[in-house]
Design an enzyme around this catalytic site. Sequence first.
Site, PDB file in Angstrom:
ATOM      1  N   THR A  94       0.708  -1.400  -0.107  1.00  0.00           N
ATOM      2  CA  THR A  94      -0.167  -0.021   0.032  1.00  0.00           C
ATOM      3  C   THR A  94       0.860   1.480   0.049  1.00  0.00           C
ATOM      4  O   THR A  94       1.636   1.522   0.958  1.00  0.00           O
ATOM      5  CB  THR A  94      -0.908  -0.063   1.252  1.00  0.00           C
ATOM      6  OG1 THR A  94      -1.671  -1.256   1.304  1.00  0.00           O
ATOM      7  CG2 THR A  94      -1.874   1.110   1.241  1.00  0.00           C
ATOM      8  N   LYS A 170      -7.210   0.994  -2.805  1.00  0.00           N
ATOM      9  CA  LYS A 170      -6.996   0.499  -1.463  1.00  0.00           C
ATOM     10  C   LYS A 170      -6.723   1.524  -0.107  1.00  0.00           C
ATOM     11  O   LYS A 170      -7.177   0.928   0.890  1.00  0.00           O
ATOM     12  CB  LYS A 170      -5.274  -0.266  -1.618  1.00  0.00           C
ATOM     13  CG  LYS A 170      -4.737  -0.642  -0.256  1.00  0.00           C
ATOM     14  CD  LYS A 170      -5.617  -1.882   0.315  1.00  0.00           C
ATOM     15  CE  LYS A 170      -5.235  -2.373   1.739  1.00  0.00           C
ATOM     16  NZ  LYS A 170      -3.712  -3.063   1.623  1.00  0.00           N
ATOM     17  N   LYS A 239      -0.479   5.686   8.756  1.00  0.00           N
ATOM     18  CA  LYS A 239       0.304   5.967   7.486  1.00  0.00           C
ATOM     19  C   LYS A 239      -0.736   5.577   6.452  1.00  0.00           C
ATOM     20  O   LYS A 239      -0.768   6.723   5.573  1.00  0.00           O
ATOM     21  CB  LYS A 239       1.225   4.669   7.368  1.00  0.00           C
ATOM     22  CG  LYS A 239       2.267   4.445   5.879  1.00  0.00           C
ATOM     23  CD  LYS A 239       1.574   4.106   4.907  1.00  0.00           C
ATOM     24  CE  LYS A 239       1.666   2.393   5.094  1.00  0.00           C
ATOM     25  NZ  LYS A 239       1.466   1.584   4.114  1.00  0.00           N
TER      26      LYS A 239
END
Length: 287
Positions: A94, A170, A239
Amino acid sequence: MSSIAVIGLGAMGRPIARNLLKAGHNVVVWNRSDGLADELVAAGARRANSVAEAMHVPVVFSVLSDDQAVAETFIDSGVLAQTTGGTVHVNLATVSAGLARRAGAAHAEHGVGYIAAPVFGRVPVAEAGALNILAAGEHALIDRVQPFFDVIGSRTWRLGDRPEQANIVKILGNYLIACAIQSLGEAVSLAEGVGVDSGQFVELLTSTLFPGAVYTGYGSMIAERRYQPAGFTTVLGRKDLHLALQAATDHDIPLLIGQVLRTVFDKAIAEGRGADDWAAIVEQQPR
């Protein structure tokens, strides 16, 4: 059978490599620390001595943690210049849309194919070979690696011909999970405040209004205050939230709930919950 390399043997990389071995493929593995490769080598994988060596395999899966790890390993290291033309690199991490664009351009410059293929599914799903794969890149390249996707996943979602499209999807999926976790925490807190059993409350919600893996899985964790072992840490969640907010800024589309979640995640990490499952952000809510 076909040959494939797996670079990055963390919690997700190991079961992915293991399933490819079980399917009869010739698997080459590389990890920054050798110890994580030992089990796979014992099961029949071949250990590469470097990323460059692993990149000489026709198809390479990488399962790294973030933008920095991907950039250091593949773009800034010069390894692409050493890679045989015709290799296809499938990045399952990701990462930001910006990094996806940069990686795509760097691979193209050296004649190396590049596909973004982040996944939905935690470690048990990876172990079962039932990941949902979000793929974007040249259609012919995706066709070429589809037999490997069929081993590690239950479905491949083809989302476009630009790698960043898969990464944005995602990131948005993880953003919505974070929103669900926060709203669940608020609802459980209020239910407990009026004397309702939190376990029964979550069971009611997930049996009627909100069936599905997110509410069922995280709802039980929140009701039980069970945040270890962490399937996905608060640090990683922060994140991905940052990536969602960054993408929203780039496209001038506000994520108002995301602004609130930024504060929640920062406080949770400051209070020492960075290594807990990201469901632990609900502990910022009075209970």
